[in-house]
Design a protein around this motif. Structure first.
Motif, PDB file in Angstrom:
ATOM      1  N   SER A   1      -3.983 -32.236  48.776  1.00 38.26           N
ATOM      2  CA  SER A   1      -4.544 -31.288  47.819  1.00 38.26           C
ATOM      3  C   SER A   1      -4.575 -31.926  46.438  1.00 38.26           C
ATOM      4  CB  SER A   1      -3.684 -30.028  47.763  1.00 38.26           C
ATOM      5  OG  SER A   1      -3.946 -29.323  46.561  1.00 38.26           O
ATOM      6  N   PRO A   2      -5.719 -31.841  45.745  1.00 38.15           N
ATOM      7  CA  PRO A   2      -5.769 -32.360  44.372  1.00 38.15           C
ATOM      8  C   PRO A   2      -4.877 -31.531  43.436  1.00 38.15           C
ATOM      9  CG  PRO A   2      -7.831 -31.245  44.955  1.00 38.15           C
ATOM     10  CD  PRO A   2      -7.011 -31.305  46.205  1.00 38.15           C
ATOM     11  N   ASN A   3      -4.538 -30.305  43.854  1.00 33.73           N
ATOM     12  CA  ASN A   3      -3.747 -29.414  43.004  1.00 33.73           C
ATOM     13  C   ASN A   3      -2.242 -29.542  43.193  1.00 33.73           C
ATOM     14  OD1 ASN A   3      -6.042 -28.114  41.787  1.00 33.73           O
ATOM     15  ND2 ASN A   3      -6.401 -27.235  43.807  1.00 33.73           N
ATOM     16  N   HIS A   4      -1.831 -30.024  44.346  1.00 31.82           N
ATOM     17  CA  HIS A   4      -0.411 -30.366  44.547  1.00 31.82           C
ATOM     18  C   HIS A   4      -0.409 -31.612  45.423  1.00 31.82           C
ATOM     19  CE1 HIS A   4       3.848 -29.911  44.292  1.00 31.82           C
ATOM     20  NE2 HIS A   4       3.995 -29.847  45.592  1.00 31.82           N
ATOM     21  N   SER A   5      -0.563 -32.747  44.757  1.00 33.24           N
ATOM     22  CA  SER A   5      -0.810 -34.016  45.445  1.00 33.24           C
ATOM     23  C   SER A   5       0.484 -34.638  45.964  1.00 33.24           C
ATOM     24  CB  SER A   5      -1.460 -34.993  44.464  1.00 33.24           C
ATOM     25  OG  SER A   5      -0.501 -35.353  43.473  1.00 33.24           O
ATOM     26  N   TRP A   6       0.321 -35.673  46.760  1.00 28.87           N
ATOM     27  CA  TRP A   6       1.473 -36.431  47.263  1.00 28.87           C
ATOM     28  C   TRP A   6       2.286 -36.975  46.090  1.00 28.87           C
ATOM     29  CZ3 TRP A   6      -1.332 -39.655  51.668  1.00 28.87           C
ATOM     30  CH2 TRP A   6      -1.779 -38.754  52.655  1.00 28.87           C
TER      31      TRP A   6
ATOM     32  N   ALA B   1      -2.222 -31.379  61.046  1.00 29.99           N
ATOM     33  CA  ALA B   1      -2.059 -31.242  59.597  1.00 29.99           C
ATOM     34  C   ALA B   1      -0.711 -30.563  59.340  1.00 29.99           C
ATOM     35  CB  ALA B   1      -3.196 -30.416  59.024  1.00 29.99           C
ATOM     36  N   VAL B   2      -0.130 -30.801  58.165  1.00 27.80           N
ATOM     37  CA  VAL B   2       1.213 -30.297  57.876  1.00 27.80           C
ATOM     38  C   VAL B   2       1.297 -29.616  56.512  1.00 27.80           C
ATOM     39  CG1 VAL B   2       3.631 -30.969  57.468  1.00 27.80           C
ATOM     40  CG2 VAL B   2       2.306 -32.144  59.243  1.00 27.80           C
TER      41      VAL B   2
ATOM     42  N   ALA C   1       0.927 -40.498  57.184  1.00 25.67           N
ATOM     43  CA  ALA C   1      -0.179 -39.532  57.172  1.00 25.67           C
ATOM     44  C   ALA C   1      -1.487 -40.240  56.819  1.00 25.67           C
ATOM     45  CB  ALA C   1       0.103 -38.417  56.169  1.00 25.67           C
ATOM     46  N   GLU C   2      -1.399 -41.157  55.871  1.00 25.26           N
ATOM     47  CA  GLU C   2      -2.578 -41.939  55.475  1.00 25.26           C
ATOM     48  C   GLU C   2      -3.067 -42.781  56.661  1.00 25.26           C
ATOM     49  OE1 GLU C   2      -4.865 -43.230  52.089  1.00 25.26           O
ATOM     50  OE2 GLU C   2      -2.742 -43.327  51.524  1.00 25.26           O
ATOM     51  N   ALA C   3      -2.130 -43.448  57.313  1.00 26.01           N
ATOM     52  CA  ALA C   3      -2.482 -44.306  58.448  1.00 26.01           C
ATOM     53  C   ALA C   3      -3.129 -43.498  59.578  1.00 26.01           C
ATOM     54  CB  ALA C   3      -1.246 -45.036  58.958  1.00 26.01           C
ATOM     55  N   HIS C   4      -2.633 -42.278  59.786  1.00 25.51           N
ATOM     56  CA  HIS C   4      -3.159 -41.448  60.874  1.00 25.51           C
ATOM     57  C   HIS C   4      -4.242 -40.480  60.408  1.00 25.51           C
ATOM     58  CE1 HIS C   4      -0.331 -42.481  64.198  1.00 25.51           C
ATOM     59  NE2 HIS C   4       0.340 -42.958  63.179  1.00 25.51           N
ATOM     60  N   GLN C   5      -4.575 -40.558  59.104  1.00 22.54           N
ATOM     61  CA  GLN C   5      -5.621 -39.686  58.537  1.00 22.54           C
ATOM     62  C   GLN C   5      -5.336 -38.202  58.805  1.00 22.54           C
ATOM     63  OE1 GLN C   5      -8.745 -40.844  56.680  1.00 22.54           O
ATOM     64  NE2 GLN C   5      -6.960 -42.114  56.289  1.00 22.54           N
ATOM     65  N   VAL C   6      -4.103 -37.805  58.455  1.00 23.52           N
ATOM     66  CA  VAL C   6      -3.672 -36.424  58.657  1.00 23.52           C
ATOM     67  C   VAL C   6      -3.367 -35.775  57.302  1.00 23.52           C
ATOM     68  CG1 VAL C   6      -1.744 -35.040  59.517  1.00 23.52           C
ATOM     69  CG2 VAL C   6      -2.757 -36.772  60.986  1.00 23.52           C
ATOM     70  N   PHE C   7      -3.831 -34.547  57.109  1.00 27.35           N
ATOM     71  CA  PHE C   7      -3.561 -33.814  55.866  1.00 27.35           C
ATOM     72  C   PHE C   7      -2.093 -33.407  55.781  1.00 27.35           C
ATOM     73  CE2 PHE C   7      -2.810 -29.805  53.680  1.00 27.35           C
ATOM     74  CZ  PHE C   7      -3.423 -30.019  52.450  1.00 27.35           C
ATOM     75  N   MET C   8      -1.511 -33.535  54.567  1.00 25.85           N
ATOM     76  CA  MET C   8      -0.132 -33.088  54.339  1.00 25.85           C
ATOM     77  C   MET C   8       0.000 -32.474  52.965  1.00 25.85           C
ATOM     78  SD  MET C   8       2.692 -35.767  55.520  1.00 25.85           S
ATOM     79  CE  MET C   8       3.817 -34.829  56.488  1.00 25.85           C
ATOM     80  N   MET C   9       0.790 -31.400  52.882  1.00 27.56           N
ATOM     81  CA  MET C   9       1.098 -30.837  51.568  1.00 27.56           C
ATOM     82  C   MET C   9       2.477 -30.198  51.593  1.00 27.56           C
ATOM     83  SD  MET C   9      -1.132 -28.163  49.214  1.00 27.56           S
ATOM     84  CE  MET C   9      -0.406 -26.570  49.638  1.00 27.56           C
TER      85      MET C   9
END
Length: 347
Positions: free
Chosen positions: A297-302, A91-92, A112-120
């Motif tokens: 994060s829904p609070n600071h999204s991509w 995660a990043v 990140a979507e392809a690898h199912q990894v969280f990013m913010m």
């Protein structure tokens, strides 16, 4: 994942502040730090009681001891390190600006979507209590309809032309370092603007040093923003509405106080008391997202990050500030045209 294990890439000022504030987070463990310099890694680990000190960013990224990496290296390295972290399944949380331009960020989010990894993006200001309070007031209609935003972020920066802030190779300039905060604030409430204008002072190294930015929305809102790495300022922010306004204390991006002043001059002030600068709140947000299995994060999204970078790309294009990594994403003809316009002031 109930105990989230963190690793920090980089040992500069922002990494230090982050590590100091990490102690005040309710969840998570600070497990590792990496620097390209052994002494820096060792002394940082020592100062912050961190178990693992590594001399290579990639050994931390590939370590089995870490679930999430916090990237606190110079702007121009964010893309490459974040990409490596995703490919390693980590995660990043990446310091702002997330990348140098929107094209790079799009690519990372797709990966990140392809690898199912969280990013913010590490937009810590989003999670400080004073801003959460302002968001609540606005959602409750306390200031009526939000019409105007004024915000600044200025400080007396370095004079050494090799410093990352003045070096185009390292993504230098006021906009990406501090201008991003006022832009974030405006777009948090109003979204991507329909009109973007700016006045800028460009320095000898061809990066922006001081700018005033005006954003406008078709629906009738305006934002007046300022950023500088030439001089200090009180750095205030005000959100004005039809029924009143909200004012943050000085250094609004980390302010521990916020006031609501109504049209009839009645006033409410809230002060918050917590340790540190407030980086612990973004740590808690990442931990919460990871425990809930979210990718963003829904609070600071991509999308929030892409909107910010898209506006900054447009502003830089107008300023004629180009980085080696921009490639063709900022159109050269446009730039040549803009170089002849009146709002280029040399410092």
């Amino acid at each position: 994942m109930n105990e989230v294990r963190w690793g920090i890439l980089g040992t500069g000022n922002i990494a230090r502040t982050f590590a100091n504030d990490f102690r005040h987070a309710k969840t998570g463990t600070l497990k590792a730090v990496a620097s390209r310099n052994k002494d820096n890694a060792d002394s940082f680990a020592n100062d912050h009681d961190i178990e693992l000190a590594m001399v290579d960013y990639y050994s931390l990224i590939n370590s089995q001891e870490v679930d999430v990496v916090y990237i606190a290296t110079p702007h121009s390295t964010h893309y490459e390190l974040a990409r490596a972290a995703i490919l390693s399944g980590k995660a990043v949380l990446c310091e702002k600006p997330f990348t140098l331009n929107e094209a790079q960020a799009k690519e990372l989010f797709e990966l990140a979507e392809a690898h199912q990894v969280f990013m913010m993006e590490a937009m810590w200001t989003r999670f400080i209590p004073a801003l959460e309070q302002a968001i609540e007031w606005i959602e409750e209609g306390e200031i009526g309809e939000l019409l105007g935003i004024q915000a600044s972020f200025n400080f007396k920066g370095p004079t050494d032309p090799e410093h990352r802030l003045l070096n185009p190779e390292l993504g230098g300039g006021a906009l990406l370092d501090v201008g991003i905060y006022p832009i974030f604030l405006a777009q948090l409430f109003l979204g991507r603007p329909d009109f973007v204008q700016n006045q800028v002072v460009i320095g000898d190294t061809d990066v922006d040093l001081f700018e005033q930015i005006m954003l406008g929305w078709e629906s009738g809102q305006l934002a007046s923003l300022e950023a500088s790495i030439l001089s200090p300022a009180p750095n205030r922010a005000t959100l004005t509405g039809t029924q009143g306004y909200i004012e943050f204390g000085p250094e609004w991006y980390k302010s521990k106080s916020v006031r609501l002043i109504k049209a009839d001059n009645s006033e409410r002030a809230v002060e918050f008391d917590y340790e540190g600068e407030g980086y612990q709140f973004e740590v808690e947000e990442v931990n919460r997202c990871l425990i809930e299995g979210l990718l963003q994060s829904p609070n600071h999204s991509w999308q929030n990050t892409l909107n910010q970078l898209s506006t900054m790309d447009e502003i830089r294009q107008d300023m004629g500030v180009i980085y080696p990594e921009d490639g063709t994403s900022l159109d050269q003809d446009e730039l040549d045209h803009h170089h002849h316009e009146h709002h280029h002031h040399k410092h």
